[in-house]
Write a protein that holds these residues in place. Structure first.
Motif, short mmCIF file in Angstrom:
data_model
loop_
_atom_site.label_atom_id
_atom_site.label_comp_id
_atom_site.label_asym_id
_atom_site.label_seq_id
_atom_site.Cartn_x
_atom_site.Cartn_y
_atom_site.Cartn_z
N ARG A 372 0.81 -1.22 0.00
CA ARG A 372 0.00 0.00 0.00
C ARG A 372 0.84 1.27 0.00
NH1 ARG A 372 -4.42 1.50 -0.74
NH2 ARG A 372 -4.99 2.49 1.22
N ILE A 373 2.10 1.16 0.43
CA ILE A 373 2.92 2.37 0.62
C ILE A 373 3.02 3.26 -0.63
CG2 ILE A 373 5.32 3.15 1.00
CD1 ILE A 373 5.46 1.12 3.29
N PRO A 374 3.31 2.71 -1.82
CA PRO A 374 3.40 3.59 -2.99
C PRO A 374 2.11 4.39 -3.22
CG PRO A 374 4.25 1.42 -3.50
CD PRO A 374 3.59 1.31 -2.16
N GLN A 375 0.97 3.76 -2.95
CA GLN A 375 -0.31 4.46 -3.14
C GLN A 375 -0.53 5.50 -2.05
OE1 GLN A 375 -2.92 1.08 -3.19
NE2 GLN A 375 -2.46 0.58 -5.32
N ILE A 376 -0.16 5.18 -0.81
CA ILE A 376 -0.33 6.14 0.28
C ILE A 376 0.54 7.37 0.02
CG2 ILE A 376 0.03 6.57 2.75
CD1 ILE A 376 -0.56 3.56 3.22
N LEU A 377 1.79 7.14 -0.39
CA LEU A 377 2.72 8.25 -0.62
C LEU A 377 2.29 9.14 -1.78
CD1 LEU A 377 6.21 6.56 -0.10
CD2 LEU A 377 5.23 8.38 1.30
N THR A 378 1.73 8.53 -2.81
CA THR A 378 1.39 9.31 -4.01
C THR A 378 -0.11 9.60 -4.11
OG1 THR A 378 1.20 7.28 -5.31
CG2 THR A 378 3.34 8.37 -5.31
N ALA A 379 -0.82 9.45 -2.98
CA ALA A 379 -2.28 9.57 -2.99
C ALA A 379 -2.78 10.88 -3.60
CB ALA A 379 -2.82 9.41 -1.59
N ASN A 380 -2.08 11.96 -3.34
CA ASN A 380 -2.52 13.26 -3.87
C ASN A 380 -2.66 13.23 -5.38
OD1 ASN A 380 -2.70 14.49 -1.43
ND2 ASN A 380 -0.65 15.39 -1.50
N GLY A 412 -2.82 12.10 1.57
CA GLY A 412 -1.52 12.10 0.89
C GLY A 412 -0.45 12.67 1.78
N THR A 413 0.75 12.21 1.61
CA THR A 413 1.82 12.65 2.51
C THR A 413 2.99 13.26 1.75
OG1 THR A 413 3.30 11.88 4.24
CG2 THR A 413 2.85 10.33 2.52
N ALA A 414 2.91 13.27 0.41
CA ALA A 414 4.03 13.80 -0.36
C ALA A 414 3.56 14.37 -1.68
CB ALA A 414 5.03 12.68 -0.61
N LYS A 415 4.36 15.31 -2.18
CA LYS A 415 4.09 15.86 -3.51
C LYS A 415 5.17 15.32 -4.44
CE LYS A 415 2.63 19.94 -5.74
NZ LYS A 415 2.64 21.17 -6.19
N THR A 416 4.77 14.56 -5.45
CA THR A 416 5.73 13.88 -6.33
C THR A 416 6.00 14.73 -7.57
OG1 THR A 416 4.80 11.78 -5.59
CG2 THR A 416 6.20 11.71 -7.53
N LYS A 467 2.41 7.34 -14.63
CA LYS A 467 2.14 7.39 -13.19
C LYS A 467 1.50 6.10 -12.70
CE LYS A 467 0.76 12.27 -12.66
NZ LYS A 467 -0.37 13.10 -12.23
N SER A 468 0.41 5.72 -13.35
CA SER A 468 -0.34 4.56 -12.87
C SER A 468 0.45 3.26 -13.03
CB SER A 468 -1.71 4.46 -13.56
OG SER A 468 -1.55 4.36 -14.96
N ALA A 469 1.26 3.18 -14.10
CA ALA A 469 2.08 1.97 -14.30
C ALA A 469 3.12 1.84 -13.19
CB ALA A 469 2.77 2.03 -15.66
N ILE A 470 3.80 2.94 -12.86
CA ILE A 470 4.84 2.89 -11.82
C ILE A 470 4.24 2.54 -10.47
CG2 ILE A 470 6.51 4.28 -10.51
CD1 ILE A 470 7.11 5.79 -13.13
N VAL A 471 3.16 3.24 -10.11
CA VAL A 471 2.56 3.00 -8.79
C VAL A 471 2.02 1.58 -8.68
CG1 VAL A 471 0.74 3.71 -7.18
CG2 VAL A 471 2.08 5.43 -8.36
N ASN A 472 1.39 1.09 -9.73
CA ASN A 472 0.87 -0.28 -9.70
C ASN A 472 1.99 -1.32 -9.61
OD1 ASN A 472 -2.20 -0.79 -10.00
ND2 ASN A 472 -1.84 1.01 -11.27
N LEU A 473 3.07 -1.10 -10.36
CA LEU A 473 4.21 -2.04 -10.30
C LEU A 473 4.88 -2.01 -8.93
CD1 LEU A 473 5.67 -1.46 -13.86
CD2 LEU A 473 4.88 -3.67 -12.96
#
Length: 482
Positions: A372-380, A412-416, A467-473
């Motif tokens: 879940r971490i990649p999604q939590i970090l990039t939630a924004n 969200g906890t970060a701005k990517t 974006k979606s490919a990286i976060v999903n992988l």
């Protein structure tokens, strides 16, 4: 699989550092692994700047001790001690965050990765932030230097002397804790010395302690000056003599080399390789950088069996995500919560042996959070394009720590910086984009099939697709390996 140049370079960056960075990821197709190694060496050559959270012990502790000594009121004394402990804990949190940022952003990747290894090897858990800060600097300064210098400096650090009770080690009343761990965990390993060696070595370390300024101090009047027999040699030994006797043993070089091999190459040890490496380590007078060069420039290091086989520690996982996805953190607390929930808090090893690593990093609850971490970090940015969670897959359960974490970092906890990430793939044609992203994000041969993955990706634009490919992988079990 044929090991591509990119895969080799990413392998080197994951093992000798914390993974590829957005700024240099595109160049990994063309640079040679030998040149990349030279660059890693060069960027880690200079002395590190100190990470400082406590100015000195005199202000933080000594004055406090003097004040307390003058206080007659036990309640006030307790209150003062409580405040000092709280301040030290806050300082340790800051030290943790600052060092993690260094691992992510420093060009001295090799030094910081070696420092993380030694931080686990010389596991030390004391709440005194000044002591921990000074020990960290010793480790970072000597991480690629000489193991002898590192061992002596760590052994004389107030942090370790306090943690292993050597302040209480006095003649006629020796405390064996420090001597035992120096032999068992720092040098030779269990089964290569006797109980009598520990008893005699403890006598040699009598008088080793620290003063009120937080500096090493040899207290002669508390040192046992009688003859001792350690590892078959007899003499009027002191602590330095014992450390030298331990370093004379080829077993020490072998023990350290084997541990380094398991950490940097493969949990499955190749005894022949370890024998060769440790022999050279011993002949090179414990030169750490030469040992690492022997490993990272060897052809066998880049063999398929060594790639994508190591389970990332929580720190490697967090640092690796943030290196490939440059982020401006909005909530530092989330970093500490991730560490706590995943089981690796810097400066808080579970015990004197440090973190066990390997498969101990993963259980059903920690894996759930890891994914879940990649999604939590990039939630924004990306959460809105993720598929809905399937409760059958979640089995109706959400790990308590992860829920607490989610609440703490809601929104969200970060701005990517996705523009910087997009530059990695700007030369890649659209039909090869998913293949290239997969090759950049994962170190494993096996992964979710492209056909299945495509179903969950956002095709609205090239940027959204990336974006979606990286976060999903990054949210797959395969990303847990490097």
């Amino acid at each position: 699989m044929a090991v591509s140049n990119r895969l080799k370079n990413q392998h080197l960056l994951w093992r000798a550092g914390f993974g590829p960075m957005a700024e240099n990821a595109a160049a990994l197709d063309t640079v040679s692994s030998k040149d990349l190694w030279k660059l890693l060496e060069k960027t880690s050559a200079k002395k590190p700047d100190k990470i400082e959270v406590a100015q000195n012990l005199a202000d933080g502790l000594y004055k406090g001790i003097m004040d307390v000594a003058q206080m007659q009121n036990p309640e006030t004394k307790r209150e003062q001690q409580k405040k000092r402990r709280e301040q030290s804990r806050d300082d340790l949190k800051n030290l943790n965050i600052l060092w993690l940022e260094e691992m992510i952003n420093s060009e001295a990747q090799l030094r910081e990765k070696m420092s993380l290894f030694w931080h686990g090897h010389f596991a030390c858990r004391v709440i005194n932030s000044y002591f921990q800060q000074e020990l960290l600097q010793i480790i970072r300064e000597n991480a690629l230097g000489n193991f002898k210098d590192l061992l002596i400096a760590v052994s004389k650090s107030p942090s370790m002397l306090q943690f292993l009770n050597n302040q209480q080690n006095k003649k006629k009343k020796p405390n064996e804790n420090f001597a035992r761990e120096v032999m068992e965990l720092f040098t030779m390993g269990r089964g290569n010395y006797t109980e009598n060696d520990v008893k005699e070595a403890a006598r040699a370390f009598t008088g080793w302690g620290y003063n009120l300024s937080g500096e090493f101090e040899f207290r002669k009047n508390q040192h046992d000056t009688n003859s001792k027999t350690v590892l078959g040699k007899t003499g009027n030994f002191d602590g330095d003599d014992v450390l030298n006797l331990l370093l004379e043993q080829k077993q020490t070089a072998k023990f350290i080399t084997k541990k380094i091999y398991k950490y940097f190459v493969n949990e499955k040890v190749d005894d022949e390789k370890v024998e060769w490496l440790s022999s050279r380590f011993y002949k090179n007078d414990y030169d750490i950088k030469k040992l690492m060069e022997d490993i990272f420039t060897a052809d066998w290091f880049y063999e398929e069996k060594n790639i994508g086989t190591k389970i990332k520690s929580p720190i490697e996982l967090l640092a690796g995500i943030r290196r490939l996805l440059p982020m401006e953190m909005e909530n530092d607390q989330s970093q500490l919560l991730f560490q706590k929930t995943l089981g690796q808090i810097l400066f808080y090893p579970p015990n004197v042996a440090g973190w066990a690593g390997g498969k101990t990093w993963i259980d059903s609850s920690s894996l759930m959070l890891r994914l879940r971490i990649p999604q939590i970090l990039t939630a924004n940015d990306v959460m809105d394009i993720q598929p809905k969670a399937d409760d059958d897959v979640q089995m109706g359960m959400m790990e308590a720590g992860a829920k607490k974490l989610k609440d703490a970092v809601k929104g969200g906890t970060a701005k990517t910086d996705w523009e910087l990430v997009a530059k990695i793939f700007e030369q890649t044609p659209r039909e090869k984009l998913l293949q290239k992203i997969t090759a950049t994000v994962l170190q494993t041969k096996a992964h979710v099939s492209d056909t299945l993955l495509e179903k969950y990706l956002n095709n609205a634009s090239r940027e959204n697709f990336t974006k979606s490919a990286i976060v999903n992988l990054m949210s797959t079990p395969e990303y847990q390996l490097c």
